[in-house]
Design a protein around this motif. Structure first.
Motif, mmCIF file in Angstrom:
data_model
loop_
_atom_site.group_PDB
_atom_site.id
_atom_site.type_symbol
_atom_site.label_atom_id
_atom_site.label_comp_id
_atom_site.label_asym_id
_atom_site.label_seq_id
_atom_site.Cartn_x
_atom_site.Cartn_y
_atom_site.Cartn_z
ATOM 1 N N ALA A 93 0.835 -1.196 0.000
ATOM 2 C CA ALA A 93 0.000 0.000 0.000
ATOM 3 C C ALA A 93 0.871 1.248 0.000
ATOM 4 O O ALA A 93 1.995 1.243 0.510
ATOM 5 N N PHE A 148 -2.726 0.841 -4.072
ATOM 6 C CA PHE A 148 -1.837 -0.231 -3.620
ATOM 7 C C PHE A 148 -1.490 -1.110 -4.810
ATOM 8 O O PHE A 148 -2.115 -1.030 -5.878
ATOM 9 N N GLU A 173 -4.432 -4.818 2.108
ATOM 10 C CA GLU A 173 -3.883 -3.549 1.632
ATOM 11 C C GLU A 173 -4.881 -2.402 1.809
ATOM 12 O O GLU A 173 -4.488 -1.269 2.125
#
Length: 215
Positions: free
Chosen positions: A63, A87, A161
């Motif tokens: 991320a 991400f 993420e």
């Protein structure tokens, strides 16, 4: 120092201390234009840096707010966190995908307890509850909008993420990976109908997806 790094260091990116849980500035689809967002020099520099860093790291996903503005993960003090709403999904044997402004839409699936490794917290694990199947609404770097179903490991990584992007990564603890944590919240027999509603047997549906989520 490269020109790209110098540009990143000049950007107004919040430090960890300035942002509780360091969530990114989420892309507002009602007020923001994706083409304008991607043409912004600062945003583009961050997105390129994120993708480059993800290619270098031994990870399944990365991320933006896991990365410092120099592109070094969680190591250099007093540098800003990348602040783009994006991400990278980096699954084994597949090219990394830069996912921008992700939104998870509801999709019926089995919910699973997981323990997940994380680059931001070496030798620690994040304990979470994940869906085995999700529908993701997102943009790619060319500005195209995608609505795609992800299952198993891919769904797990995406949820992990996205938790980073919204700042929900505080539930971190030191714990060995345990198989007892890798099961559905409601136990289902292998030959029972899958609780996600597909009508398939559990072993051929979410039961198989859970096995793919063991990493």
């Amino acid at each position: 120092m490269s020109a790209a790094t110098e540009l990143l260091l000049k950007l107004d990116i919040p430090t960890f201390e300035q942002s509780s849980g360091h969530p990114v500035k989420r892309f507002n689809r009602k007020t923001m234009d994706i083409k304008k967002y991607l043409k912004d020099v600062g945003n583009r520099a961050q997105l390129d840096s994120l993708l480059e860093k993800a290619r270098e790291e031994p990870c399944l996903g990365l991320a933006a707010n896991q990365c410092k503005s120099e592109g070094i993960i969680d190591q250099i003090a007093h540098s800003g966190w990348l602040d783009v709403d994006a991400f990278v999904l980096k699954l084994p044997k597949l090219e990394p995908i830069l996912i921008i402004a992700p939104i998870i839409n509801e999709a019926p699936s089995t919910t699973v307890r997981t323990q997940e490794g994380c680059l931001t917290y070496p030798r620690r694990y994040i304990k979470a509850v994940r869906e085995t199947r999700i529908t993701l609404d997102y943009f790619t770097i060319d500005g195209k909008n995608h609505l795609e179903v992800f299952e198993g490991l891919a769904a797990q990584v995406i949820q992990h993420e996205l938790d980073h992007l919204i700042g929900h990564d505080d539930d971190v603890f030191i714990h060995p990976i345990s198989m007892t944590e890798r099961g559905p919240l409601v136990k289902t027999g292998r030959n029972d109908e899958c609780p996600c509603g597909t009508g398939n047997k559990y072993k051929k549906c979410c039961g198989g997806l859970i096995q793919s989520m063991i990493v």
